[in-house]
Every structure is written in C-alpha cells, then in structure tokens.
Design a protein around this motif. Structure first.
Motif, PDB file in Angstrom:
ATOM      1  N   ILE B 489       0.840  -1.143   0.040  1.00 18.05           N
ATOM      2  CA  ILE B 489       0.076  -0.034   0.064  1.00 18.05           C
ATOM      3  C   ILE B 489       0.655   1.309   0.170  1.00 18.05           C
ATOM      4  CG2 ILE B 489      -1.912  -1.137   0.923  1.00 18.05           C
ATOM      5  CD1 ILE B 489      -0.826   0.446   3.693  1.00 18.05           C
ATOM      6  N   LYS B 677      -3.672   3.255   4.755  1.00 16.29           N
ATOM      7  CA  LYS B 677      -4.509   3.370   3.564  1.00 16.29           C
ATOM      8  C   LYS B 677      -5.322   4.730   3.147  1.00 16.29           C
ATOM      9  CE  LYS B 677      -5.390  -0.941   1.162  1.00 16.29           C
ATOM     10  NZ  LYS B 677      -6.465  -1.763   1.040  1.00 16.29           N
ATOM     11  N   LYS B 678      -5.821   4.845   4.501  1.00 12.09           N
ATOM     12  CA  LYS B 678      -6.685   6.267   4.389  1.00 12.09           C
ATOM     13  C   LYS B 678      -5.674   7.171   4.459  1.00 12.09           C
ATOM     14  CE  LYS B 678      -9.960   8.440   7.049  1.00 12.09           C
ATOM     15  NZ  LYS B 678      -9.890   8.848   8.444  1.00 12.09           N
ATOM     16  N   LEU B 680      -2.653   7.833   3.678  1.00 15.78           N
ATOM     17  CA  LEU B 680      -2.121   8.042   2.162  1.00 15.78           C
ATOM     18  C   LEU B 680      -3.095   8.714   1.228  1.00 15.78           C
ATOM     19  CD1 LEU B 680       0.148   4.617   2.019  1.00 15.78           C
ATOM     20  CD2 LEU B 680       0.857   7.084   2.255  1.00 15.78           C
ATOM     21  N   ARG B 681      -4.306   8.296   1.421  1.00 15.67           N
ATOM     22  CA  ARG B 681      -5.025   8.838   0.228  1.00 15.67           C
ATOM     23  C   ARG B 681      -5.326  10.289   0.694  1.00 15.67           C
ATOM     24  NH1 ARG B 681      -8.390   5.355  -2.671  1.00 15.67           N
ATOM     25  NH2 ARG B 681      -8.090   3.392  -1.927  1.00 15.67           N
TER      26      ARG B 681
END
Lengths: 294, 744
Positions: B489, B677-678, B680-681
């Motif tokens: 990720i 993940k969140k 990085l978004r």
C-alpha cells in the motif's frame, strides 16, 4: 408515567422488515452493491470533527473548496482546444482486484470509464478517443482513435478486456499511446488519461526518457491514482502539464475523472491553425479518370 | 521536531541578531554532526545573511565551515585520495616545514610542494577573504580561483570569522580540539545542534580499541624509528642532542612551534596534561624506543590471555609496573614524547605510524585517567567463536569528562536537537546545571505524519523483538506480513529498521525460507544496508533511483547504522518507516554493562531507564528520517507490543507523542494497514498552498507582545515576583549552558 406499551406482535416486526426490503431498495442507487452493504460505507470518513467536536468547520471547508474549485474553473479566460485526441489508459494489473473501492477497483473504474466515454463525446463532439490497457507487463490497444462511443464501450465490456492480471507497465502504456497519437494533425490536442491503480510499474527502459519524448510530442498526460501518491506519476503529469489526483472514495473518483471531460486550456495558442475547415468534403477535380468506390 | 521546519534558521537568526547588535560581536561556534548537516547549516546561514542584507543591513560578516582535508583539498593529486588519512599524510608530505626548508635552496619543482599552500604562506598574513558566507564548496571554489589552500585558509580565518560551523569533534575530541579550537575566545557562543547523541560522542572521543594488527604494525614502526635514529646518529648527531637538551630544559614543544602544524596531538584533555618536563628515562631517543618496544611487548602478552579481563586503569598500571618496571609517569608523556621524536626525525608518510601513535595515545590516556575509565580485554569476538581475535578496549564511561572543558571555557553553551527527550536526563549525563530548559512547539498545517503502533499480527499473536520470542516463527511471520502489507500500500520508498545486523540477517533469511521475499519482490525491490560504507552508499543510490522511476523499493537497515543517522528519506524516498522491534543496545556488551554500572553508581540513573532512553532516542531518530519539512508526509510504524507501554512512549519526542492518538496505540496489522491506506489517500490530496509563506508573526504582533511583556514584567516586579528571563537575555547574562529542544 411508564405507560405500559402493548407488546409488539411478532408479525408486525416482520412486516416492517419486509416493508424496508420491499421495492427496489435491494440495489444501491447506482445499481452496485446491496443495500445492506451500503451501511458499511464509511461516509463519516469524509467529515472530520474539529477540536470542539463540531462538524461546522468541516462542512464549511468542503463548501469553501467547492466554491474555490468553481471559481478557479470559471474565472480564467483561457483558450480551450475543442478538437481533442485522448487515449484512455486503464491499469489492468492485479492491483485492480483490490476491494477498497466498491464493488472493486476494477468494476468501479470500468463503470466510470463507460460514463466518462459517453460524457466525453457529449461534450466534445468533434473529438476522438481510444482505449489502451496495461497488464502482464505489456500494453494492449483495445480500440483505435475514433469518434464512436459505442465501439469503445463495447470493447470495455468485452470479457477478455476485464481480466486483471500481472504487473502494469506505465512506460509501455505511454509509449503505445504516444505512437498512436503520433500521426494526429497538429490542430487537435493530444492527451493521455491514465487510471492507475497500482503503486509500481514494471518498465523495460528508463521511463524518464519517455517523459521527454512525450514533452517533445506535446502530449498532455493526466493521471488518476486509486490508492496513493506515486512520485513518478506526479512527475509525468507535472512535466507534461497534466493533472494528477488520488481518489478518496467513489464520488471523488467520479469528480476527478469528470474534471477531464471539458477540454483543458491550451498551453500555447497555436496561431497557424485557428480556422479549420471541417464538416464539408473538399471538392477536387482530377485530371484523369478515377474510379470512385462510393 | 523534524528537520525542514526551521530549527537551524531560528537558532541562527536569533544568535546572529544578538551578535550583530552588541559591539563586542561575540563569535558563534555552531557544531553539527555530519558534513551534509554542516553544509545545510551554512546554506541556511547564507540565506539568513542575504535576507538581512535585503532588509538594509550592511554588515561585515564572515561565516565559514571547517572540515577535514579530505573534503577541502584542491591539490590535483592529493585531493583525489579516498581515505582521510592518506590525504592528511599526502598533504603533510608537501607542506611540512622541513620539506619546505629543504626546497628553499633548490630549483623549483625538484622537491614537490603544494602550490596552494605556498601561495597562502607567501601571501601577506592579512590576506583574508571578502566577507560573506562560504559553504564548503564555495570555499573550495574560492581557494581554487585564488590559488589558496582552502583548508589552511579556513583554519586561518577561524580567528576572524563571526560564525564558524564545524563538527563537534573539533570541540570535544581533545586530539583535534587542541589544534583547532584552542584560540577561541572565552565569550564565544557555542551551539551543539543535533545533540541527542552527544554523550556517546563524548565517551567515544576518549575511548580506544587496541587489536593485534595495531600492535604488530606499531612494533614494525618502532623498528623503523630505531633505524631512523641510527641513521641520524651517523649523519647528524647534533640534532638528537638538541632535542635532548630541549627536553631536559623542559621547554614545551607547543610553545616553540606554535605556528606549526601539530603532528600528533595529545589525546588527553588540556587540563590534565602535566606541565612538567618529560621524565629522564625517555628523554633519549634510543631509550624511548626501547621503552615503547617494552610496552608493546607487554600489551602483546596481555593479549594472549584467553579469558575476559575487566580492570581499572590503576590495576592495569600496577600490573605494568610489576612486569616491566614501567612507571606511570613516563607513560603519561608517551604521546608527547613521540610527537617530539617524529618532529626531530622529520618523518614523512605519517600514516605508516598511525598505529604507533595510537599505542602512545593509549599509554597516555590510561596513565592519566583513573576514574571513569575501564579496560576490557575480550579475547573472542563472540561467545561462540573459537579463534581468538583479542581486542583491548579502553573505554571512557563518563560523558562529563570530555564536555567539561567546553562548559568551563565558554560562557554560553546551547545544546539543542529535534529529538532531545526526555530532557531531564541530559544534564545528569553531561554533568551540568542548565540555565534555561525549554521545549518549543511547532505548528504543522496538516497532520503530515501518522505514528502507528502495531502490537499484534493479523492472527492476534503479540509481536516483539524481545530476545526470548524474536525468533519464534509466529513473530517472524507477522513481522514479514507487516512488511508485505505495507509494501502493497505504500508508494515508492519504504524504509525498515531492525535492532541489529544480526537480527536483520536472521529474519531476512527466515523470510526467504517462508517465500515472503519472493512476494515482496512483486511490489518493491529490496535493498539492504551492510556495515560496509561503500556498499551501503551504492545500495542507497539505487534505492533512490528505484523510488524515482516508480518501481518502488524497500530499504532494510539497522537502527544504529549509517542510514539511521545521516540519511534523509524525504518525500518519495520514504513514505513510511517501519521500526521492527525496539532498538535496544546489545545488552550483553561488556562495555555497555560497565557504562550502565558506572551511571548507576555515579549519576543515579537506573540501568533500565538509560537503556530505554537510549533505545527510544535511536528509534525517534529512525522514524524522524521520514519527515523532512512541512510539505512532506510519512507513516511511522512501531512494530512491537512494548511500544504501546507508557514508559516507552513517554520517552519519544513530544512532537511524535502528540501525533499518537489513543486509536493508534494498540493495533493489529490489518487495522494498521487500513489506517495507513486512508492516511495515504488523504495526504495525496493537493496541499493548500495558501498556507505556505504566510507569517504568523509580523512586526505589529511582536510590538504588541513586547508591550504586553513589559506591562506584565512591571507588574510582576511591583509584586516582587521574580521575573523569568528568556533565552535571549540568558545569552547575555547567563553564565552556563542552555539546553533546549524545539519540539511540537
């Protein structure tokens, strides 16, 4: 006070449940996923509480952002090329199997791509589009440049073209699109729009060379990343004057993608081709007798 | 606070403003750790001075950096050498006074000399550089253009410069400090930046290791010396006689050859050098050679012992005396006597004699210090080894020794770093009373880093690098899974830190057996740090290339290695750092044990406290690599269940602690991956640039605040409340060190 409520008959409850499920509620609004999956949508992720625990700030900032975006879009008086040649590049690597976008990255991407193609030809009737894929380390062209949306959509819907596999190759994808765009007349814009789910690329050569070739050919590359910011994508987009965005969720994905529907401003106004004859066949007188096929 | 947030420049601007405001223009000595950091500080200083010039200040200002010859030499041949020692000795071969003396009578070109040095020597002593700030590259360029040797030029300019930026060894290591920093005035302002590791620098500068090869080489050098002396006896008897009489009369070498380069500096601190004549039994050159030979033979016999010996210098000296009749006093003069002899013999190619110099320094150190030192003889490299490879460690256990002269000499000392926590420990470790202890906040426009503590794998098995469980298959597999999941990720670069090379090797081997490395290779290329510096820099170069071209890479490195200290992983070069386990020191190390014991007995620091403190400061250094500036962002993953404990967490710098929310303290791998993940978004969204370049402080604000402060101060004075002075005033009035940390 504690007025005793009459016990709710069991049938009533059941009926209520039935009522809820009745009708077309089973399917989500967009036709993807079931309604019981809907409640797992983390809509609260979009909103962040501020220090006082209020949402006002967050809402205000979202509105502000929308406003700014609209302002930004409206205020500039720019020349836009209405004849566009766009290659839509779609990542078909195994990274697209991920389920972080609903129903999956791939399904979401392909559905949006279809919508995009329709919208694109609606708003850019004189423009053309083609579709390329990358998987197993190579790039495949599934449709040539053409102005027929159904052709592209059919190609996208074909089962063969919906099987993600192996690693993507950004360089191969760009090279293929670049060579395909090579012959287009100079009065139209050349663009590549890549929907990229993977975080790596498996390249045969140095991708930085490809960037300089793209710049030479004045091809604009815009990319939409599906998971995180990848430096090489940012570099490519920056160097070629394209835009780069990373999606937060499905609606944001759609926003980002549809930002590419209206033609982008021209980088430099080309003086030599301001007027182009089109829509009328040119008449030509041949000195010799020629066979006419139609 | 991570670098790139303006630590250096705030400190510099404050001190330079103070310095330029007062007529005495106190010199600023700014010490940093590595050459790149020195370069960066110089660049900051240049920007600061440009800004001041733009604001209409006309100042005569000179700011220079100083580093070794290797980094500054512009001589076409000598400068190309790779090793510092070779450059030093090559330079000395061209610039030694007797060589230049010899060249005088002869035709030019017959005796090779360094043109740059000659130009500098021939130039008027007032030859100086135009004012400005010179980075090391500028210095080289200027030297090359003007035909002056940059190294000697910068050393000469030290006396005139307003700001000097160099490595802290130039102040702390007595061998170098004697040569370089002796002339500094008492009112200099001394700043130690990046000082979180300063106690180790202090102890290392007084420690020394002796091995078999060193002894062999020095025995050879002694033979060489004897031969040279015999030669000299036949050709030039008077020279030796001169030296002898000079030593008899007790004239000190330094006073005589003040202007000259010192060839071998005394390894002990200036206060501890005996101001006496060299004792009679080593005054004659041949006697001294015999003396050295005897001492080396003695050390060789000691090395033959097959069991571990730990003893104090006193008992060592007693043993020396019993066996060889060498007294303590001549040993103390060993280093000085050897440097005098080298000068008399006019030796060149000094790097051949480096081993012998080491032995002489060892003798001097061991005979000078009784307290705070320990001799440890380890006959084997590890417990399992059967082939002896004896090492005699002379370790300094007391960090206060080396830094004490600095505190005594300079009135204002500032110790600062981004990761100086817990701050209470540093005064005890370094033995001083801080005048001001201050920890500063920083503002970040967005939460650009996310510390995550993973305490268990997806299978809920607790993970830890604790010795008992670190080789458990479950732990190894869970560590591997963390790496694999994050490789999936995290875009571009991912850096992992392990507690030791040994553990890294074993775990990477197990991952290979489990087939995890094959999986990993699908997502990222793998690079590994090794103890070899050249190999590591090659790996780093390729790692960066892989991060740049989109392939993505993982760098596996060690928490106390080169990578963890000096290399930045900004932007795409490090989007995430994973710390596998707590980077404790190797607790079975005898040196560490001795130091812990000493700290417990003398500074009342418990062993465990010190170990945790040391581990956490290294951990903080590692994860701090990921964030270099406000536009940067990165993940910090602490993969060990012990990190969630309060005693570990509280020792992390405050800015990291502030980022640690309750929610990310006790995560399993899958939860941590979802959060990452969140993050990085979110971070990939365009940065609101409207916040950049906006100053929260302007002139009006400052004036308002000043008035307020004045009002408050008056009121407090009226009520008899003691007014607390800020850092600035302490620079003027305070007589003592200032400890500060700039944290968020």
């Amino acid at each position: 006070m504690a007025a005793r409520r009459p016990p709710v008959p069991a049938e009533d409850v059941e009926i209520n449940i039935m009522d809820d499920d009745d009708g077309n509620q089973l399917r989500g609004a967009s036709g993807q996923g079931y309604s019981w999956e809907e409640e797992y949508k983390r809509s609260w992720d979009v909103l962040q509480e501020d220090e006082q625990g209020s949402l006002q700030g967050a809402v205000a900032s979202i509105q502000q952002q929308l406003k700014r975006r609209r302002l930004y879009r409206d205020s500039a008086t720019v020349q836009r090329g209405i004849i566009r040649h766009v290659y839509l590049g779609i990542d078909m690597s195994s990274a697209m199997v991920e389920l972080d976008l609903k129903p999956s990255r791939l399904e979401c991407t392909l559905t949006l791509a279809e919508q995009f193609i329709n919208e694109y030809f609606d708003q850019n009737p004189l423009s053309q589009l083609g579709v390329v894929l990358t998987r197993r380390g190579v790039a495949e062209k599934i449709t040539e440049l053409s102005g027929n949306p159904t052709e592209h959509i059919e190609a996208i819907r074909k089962k063969d073209n919906r099987l993600p596999d192996g690693e993507p190759s950004l360089q191969n994808l760009l090279d293929l699109a670049r060579t395909s765009l090579h012959h287009v007349p100079s009065h139209g814009s050349r663009e590549i729009l890549v929907l990229y789910g993977s975080l790596t690329t498996c390249d045969p050569g140095n991708i930085l060379d490809t960037i300089s070739q793209l710049k030479e050919d004045t091809i604009r590359v815009s990319m939409i990343g599906l998971s995180a910011e990848v430096q090489i994508c940012r570099t490519i987009c920056k160097e070629t004057n394209g835009s780069y965005g990373v999606v937060l969720n499905e609606p944001h994905y759609k926003d980002l993608l549809f930002e590419n529907v209206p033609p982008p401003p021209l980088a430099v106004a080309k003086s030599n081709s301001n007027l182009i004859r089109m829509g009328f066949p040119g008449s030509k007188v041949f000195e010799h007798v020629a066979l006419c096929a139609w | 606070m991570p670098s790139g947030t303006g630590k250096t420049v705030s400190l510099l601007s404050l001190i330079v403003a103070y310095q330029q405001h007062y007529p005495e223009k106190r010199k600023l000595i700014y010490c940093s750790r590595t050459v790149p950091e020195i370069e960066k500080a110089l660049a900051e200083l240049r920007r600061l001075m440009d800004f001041r010039a733009k604001q209409g200040l006309k100042e005569h200002f000179l700011g220079i950096g100083l580093t070794s010859r290797r980094n500054l030499c512009v001589h076409p041949e000598v400068g190309k050498q790779r090793w510092g020692e070779e450059v030093d000795s090559g330079c000395r071969n061209l610039t030694a006074p007797w060589i230049r003396e010899a060249a005088k009578g002869k035709a030019p070109g017959e005796v090779p000399l360094c043109d740059f040095y000659e130009a500098l020597e021939n130039a008027d002593t007032t030859a100086s550089m135009p004012s400005g700030v010179y980075t090391l590259e500028d210095l080289k360029a200027w030297g090359r253009d003007n035909g002056y040797c940059p190294y000697f030029l910068s050393r000469r300019m030290l006396a005139f410069a307003n700001v000097i930026i160099y490595s802290y060894h130039y102040l702390l290591d007595p061998k170098v400090a004697e040569m370089v920093s002796k002339e500094m005035a008492k009112d200099c302002i001394v700043v130690f930046d990046e000082a979180h590791n300063i106690d180790n620098v202090c102890t290392e500068s007084l420690s020394m290791d002796i091995t078999r090869p060193i002894l062999d080489a020095s025995a050879r050098s002694v033979g060489e010396l004897a031969r040279k002396i015999d030669d000299l006896k036949e050709t030039n008897q008077t020279k030796l006689q001169e030296e002898y009489s000079r030593l008899v009369s007790g004239l000190r070498q330094e006073q005589e050859n003040r202007a000259q380069e010192e060839y071998m500096a005394n390894p002990v601190l200036p206060d501890d050098i005996l101001r006496e004549a060299i004792p009679g039994n080593i005054r004659r050159a041949e006697h001294f050679v015999a003396f050295l030979r005897r001492f080396i033979e003695y050390l060789k016999t000691r090395m033959r012992v097959m069991h571990v010996v730990a003893e104090s210098p006193t008992s060592f000296l007693q043993h020396v005396k019993d066996l060889t009749y060498i007294e303590r006093k001549p040993l103390r003069f060993c280093a000085e006597r050897l440097s005098s002899l080298i000068k008399t013999l006019e030796l060149t190619d000094l790097h051949n004699f480096s081993s012998l110099m080491k032995i002489a320094s060892f003798a001097t150190l061991v005979a000078t210090y009784q307290k705070g030192f320990l001799l440890i003889l380890e006959p084997f490299e590890s417990d399992e080894a059967t082939i002896p490879n004896p090492v005699l460690h002379l370790t300094c256990l007391d960090a206060t020794l080396a830094i004490k002269p600095v505190f005594e000499r300079f009135s204002s000392v500032i110790i600062t770093s981004g990761t100086l926590s817990p701050m209470e420990l540093y005064p005890t470790l370094l033995g001083f009373q801080p005048v001001v202890t201050e920890s500063y906040q920083m503002t970040l426009t967005r939460t650009c880093f996310l510390p995550l503590t993973i305490t268990r794998g997806s299978d809920q098995v607790a993970i830890s690098s604790k010795f008992e469980v670190r080789n458990d298959l479950a732990v190894v597999r869970n560590f591997g899974n963390i790496l694999l999941e994050y490789a999936k990720i995290v875009p571009d670069g991912l850096v992992c830190f392990f507690p030791s090379y040994l553990y890294m090797e074993s775990i990477v081997a197990s991952w290979n057996d489990l087939g995890m490395l094959q999986d990993l290779l699908k997502y990222k290329l793998i690079f590994i740090e090794t103890p070899d510096a050249a190999e590591t820099s090659l790996a780093l170069e390729n790692y960066r290339a892989a991060c740049d071209n989109g392939r993505g890479a993982v760098l596996l490195s060690v928490a106390r290695g080169k990578v963890s200290e000096g290399v930045d992983f900004d932007h795409n070069y490090g989007r995430a750092v994973i710390l596998f386990g707590i980077p404790y020191q190797y607790t079975e190390s005898r040196i560490l044990k001795a130091r812990l014991e000493y700290l417990r007995d003398n500074s009342k620091i418990r062993e465990n406290d010190f170990l945790t403190f040391d581990a956490m400061r290294h951990g903080a250094q590692c994860v701090g690599r990921v964030l270099r500036g406000k536009t940067d962002y990165g993940l910090m993953v602490f993969a060990d269940k012990r990190f969630s404990r309060a005693d570990k967490r509280s020792k992390l710098p405050k800015w990291i602690q502030a980022g640690m929310t309750e929610a990310c303290l006790n995560l399993s791998t899958d939860m941590a991956v979802a959060m990452a993940k969140k993050f990085l978004r979110t971070m990939a969204q365009p940065f609101e640039h409207s916040q950049l370049g906006v100053s929260l402080w302007d002139e009006n604000e400052i004036q308002k605040r000043e008035q307020q402060a004045k009002y408050d101060g008056d009121r407090k004075a009226a009520f008899g409340v003691e007014k607390r002075e800020g850092v600035v005033t302490n620079l003027t009035n305070g007589n003592g060190p200032v400890l500060m940390e700039i944290v968020g």
